[in-house]
Design a protein around this motif. Structure first.
Motif, PDB file in Angstrom:
ATOM      1  N   LYS A 132       0.842  -1.197   0.000  1.00  0.00           N
ATOM      2  CA  LYS A 132       0.000   0.000   0.000  1.00  0.00           C
ATOM      3  C   LYS A 132       0.878   1.248   0.000  1.00  0.00           C
ATOM      4  O   LYS A 132       1.989   1.233   0.533  1.00  0.00           O
ATOM      5  CB  LYS A 132      -0.892   0.023   1.241  1.00  0.00           C
ATOM      6  N   PRO A 133       0.377   2.339  -0.560  1.00  0.00           N
ATOM      7  CA  PRO A 133       1.158   3.584  -0.513  1.00  0.00           C
ATOM      8  C   PRO A 133       1.228   4.118   0.919  1.00  0.00           C
ATOM      9  O   PRO A 133       0.326   3.887   1.725  1.00  0.00           O
ATOM     10  CB  PRO A 133       0.378   4.537  -1.415  1.00  0.00           C
ATOM     11  N   PHE A 134       2.305   4.808   1.225  1.00  0.00           N
ATOM     12  CA  PHE A 134       2.477   5.423   2.537  1.00  0.00           C
ATOM     13  C   PHE A 134       2.767   6.893   2.335  1.00  0.00           C
ATOM     14  O   PHE A 134       3.678   7.252   1.601  1.00  0.00           O
ATOM     15  CB  PHE A 134       3.630   4.758   3.300  1.00  0.00           C
ATOM     16  N   ASN A 135       1.992   7.731   2.960  1.00  0.00           N
ATOM     17  CA  ASN A 135       2.176   9.172   2.855  1.00  0.00           C
ATOM     18  C   ASN A 135       2.586   9.727   4.215  1.00  0.00           C
ATOM     19  O   ASN A 135       1.742  10.013   5.048  1.00  0.00           O
ATOM     20  CB  ASN A 135       0.888   9.849   2.378  1.00  0.00           C
ATOM     21  N   PRO A 136       3.894   9.866   4.435  1.00  0.00           N
ATOM     22  CA  PRO A 136       4.337  10.394   5.718  1.00  0.00           C
ATOM     23  C   PRO A 136       3.956  11.870   5.840  1.00  0.00           C
ATOM     24  O   PRO A 136       3.713  12.532   4.838  1.00  0.00           O
ATOM     25  CB  PRO A 136       5.860  10.228   5.660  1.00  0.00           C
ATOM     26  N   PRO A 137       3.915  12.389   7.086  1.00  0.00           N
ATOM     27  CA  PRO A 137       3.561  13.789   7.264  1.00  0.00           C
ATOM     28  C   PRO A 137       4.607  14.737   6.686  1.00  0.00           C
ATOM     29  O   PRO A 137       4.342  15.919   6.554  1.00  0.00           O
ATOM     30  CB  PRO A 137       3.452  13.948   8.776  1.00  0.00           C
ATOM     31  N   ALA A 138       5.770  14.241   6.350  1.00  0.00           N
ATOM     32  CA  ALA A 138       6.811  15.004   5.665  1.00  0.00           C
ATOM     33  C   ALA A 138       7.539  14.004   4.777  1.00  0.00           C
ATOM     34  O   ALA A 138       6.939  13.027   4.344  1.00  0.00           O
ATOM     35  CB  ALA A 138       7.740  15.657   6.683  1.00  0.00           C
ATOM     36  N   SER A 139       8.816  14.197   4.536  1.00  0.00           N
ATOM     37  CA  SER A 139       9.549  13.232   3.725  1.00  0.00           C
ATOM     38  C   SER A 139       9.785  11.952   4.524  1.00  0.00           C
ATOM     39  O   SER A 139       9.688  11.932   5.745  1.00  0.00           O
ATOM     40  CB  SER A 139      10.889  13.821   3.297  1.00  0.00           C
ATOM     41  N   LEU A 140      10.115  10.885   3.826  1.00  0.00           N
ATOM     42  CA  LEU A 140      10.442   9.628   4.509  1.00  0.00           C
ATOM     43  C   LEU A 140      11.648   9.803   5.432  1.00  0.00           C
ATOM     44  O   LEU A 140      11.695   9.232   6.522  1.00  0.00           O
ATOM     45  CB  LEU A 140      10.753   8.526   3.496  1.00  0.00           C
ATOM     46  N   GLU A 141      12.608  10.598   4.999  1.00  0.00           N
ATOM     47  CA  GLU A 141      13.785  10.822   5.837  1.00  0.00           C
ATOM     48  C   GLU A 141      13.384  11.474   7.163  1.00  0.00           C
ATOM     49  O   GLU A 141      13.796  11.041   8.234  1.00  0.00           O
ATOM     50  CB  GLU A 141      14.812  11.690   5.114  1.00  0.00           C
ATOM     51  N   SER A 142      12.529  12.482   7.094  1.00  0.00           N
ATOM     52  CA  SER A 142      12.065  13.149   8.310  1.00  0.00           C
ATOM     53  C   SER A 142      11.243  12.191   9.175  1.00  0.00           C
ATOM     54  O   SER A 142      11.352  12.189  10.405  1.00  0.00           O
ATOM     55  CB  SER A 142      11.245  14.383   7.950  1.00  0.00           C
ATOM     56  N   TYR A 143      10.426  11.367   8.539  1.00  0.00           N
ATOM     57  CA  TYR A 143       9.628  10.374   9.257  1.00  0.00           C
ATOM     58  C   TYR A 143      10.535   9.457  10.069  1.00  0.00           C
ATOM     59  O   TYR A 143      10.289   9.190  11.243  1.00  0.00           O
ATOM     60  CB  TYR A 143       8.806   9.570   8.240  1.00  0.00           C
ATOM     61  N   PHE A 144      11.620   8.984   9.453  1.00  0.00           N
ATOM     62  CA  PHE A 144      12.522   8.071  10.141  1.00  0.00           C
ATOM     63  C   PHE A 144      13.464   8.787  11.106  1.00  0.00           C
ATOM     64  O   PHE A 144      13.989   8.164  12.026  1.00  0.00           O
ATOM     65  CB  PHE A 144      13.277   7.187   9.151  1.00  0.00           C
ATOM     66  N   GLU A 145      13.673  10.085  10.934  1.00  0.00           N
ATOM     67  CA  GLU A 145      14.412  10.851  11.944  1.00  0.00           C
ATOM     68  C   GLU A 145      13.654  10.785  13.268  1.00  0.00           C
ATOM     69  O   GLU A 145      14.245  10.593  14.327  1.00  0.00           O
ATOM     70  CB  GLU A 145      14.581  12.306  11.522  1.00  0.00           C
ATOM     71  N   ARG A 146      12.348  10.925  13.202  1.00  0.00           N
ATOM     72  CA  ARG A 146      11.517  10.850  14.403  1.00  0.00           C
ATOM     73  C   ARG A 146      11.561   9.438  14.988  1.00  0.00           C
ATOM     74  O   ARG A 146      11.628   9.252  16.198  1.00  0.00           O
ATOM     75  CB  ARG A 146      10.086  11.246  14.063  1.00  0.00           C
ATOM     76  N   CYS A 147      11.550   8.442  14.124  1.00  0.00           N
ATOM     77  CA  CYS A 147      11.664   7.047  14.553  1.00  0.00           C
ATOM     78  C   CYS A 147      12.997   6.813  15.268  1.00  0.00           C
ATOM     79  O   CYS A 147      13.066   6.059  16.238  1.00  0.00           O
ATOM     80  CB  CYS A 147      11.543   6.137  13.335  1.00  0.00           C
ATOM     81  N   ALA A 148      14.051   7.483  14.806  1.00  0.00           N
ATOM     82  CA  ALA A 148      15.363   7.353  15.456  1.00  0.00           C
ATOM     83  C   ALA A 148      15.275   7.766  16.920  1.00  0.00           C
ATOM     84  O   ALA A 148      15.922   7.165  17.782  1.00  0.00           O
ATOM     85  CB  ALA A 148      16.405   8.199  14.726  1.00  0.00           C
TER      86      ALA A 148
END
Length: 188
Positions: A132-148
């Motif tokens: 399925k498509p995923f639409n993060p609230p910003a870029s994927l990089e920013s999404y995973f920065e928060r995950c970090a």
């Protein structure tokens, strides 16, 4: 977003005072009297503004304070683990942590950093595995920065150490959307 906004006001976040009104206006725009949640539209606009107005290092400092997936109910177990194994060298604690919490892909490097390869079972990965498509609230990089920030939190609690986010590498996702991302944390 109110939690992130609170962290922005702290001096240690390194956020310049002149950009704070941008984020304050986003919160005011989506605030609903009597409700604590601001909604996904607020999140999307707030994270986009973070990418536009903050450096990667500033975002890292914020996510070290308020990263995603914090306080998931395992804190007592993590703290008990940290106390039980406090006398062991960090490499041994990390190895025991990986076994006990089923967290493979955590490596202590010779340069005093910890590398974590991680693919969670929700958010982006749930969509990727289902095609399925995923639409993060910003870029994927920013999404995973928060995950970090969440990975940092769990390691700090379980290992009894302090860490800083050094890097977030999402390039494995380009090869295969189900590949884990790679986080690097500096032991401080």
């Amino acid at each position: 977003m109110r939690t992130v906004m609170s962290a922005m006001y702290k001096k240690k976040s390194g956020i310049p005072a002149d950009v704070l009104p941008i984020f304050e206006s986003i919160i005011v725009k989506y605030e609903i009297p009597g409700k604590s949640s601001l909604g996904p539209e607020c999140d999307a606009e707030f994270f986009k503004a973070m990418e536009e107005h903050l450096t990667r290092e500033q975002r890292f400092r914020l996510y070290e304070q308020v990263g995603g997936c914090k306080g998931t109910g395992d804190d007592k177990v993590r703290k008990a683990f940290a106390q039980e194994h406090a006398a062991l060298p960090l490499a041994e604690r990390l190895e025991l942590f990986a076994k006990k919490f089923n967290r493979d892909g955590r490596v202590l490097n010779s340069d005093n950093t910890i590398t974590v390869t991680f693919a969670c079972t929700h958010g982006y990965y749930r969509c990727a595995l289902a095609g399925k498509p995923f639409n993060p609230p910003a870029s994927l990089e920013s999404y995973f920065e928060r995950c970090a920030g969440g990975r940092l939190y769990e390691l700090e609690k379980a290992l009894g150490i302090n860490l800083k986010i050094k890097s977030v590498d999402i390039s494995p996702l380009e090869e295969n959307p189900a590949n884990p991302v790679v986080f690097t944390f500096e032991v401080v």
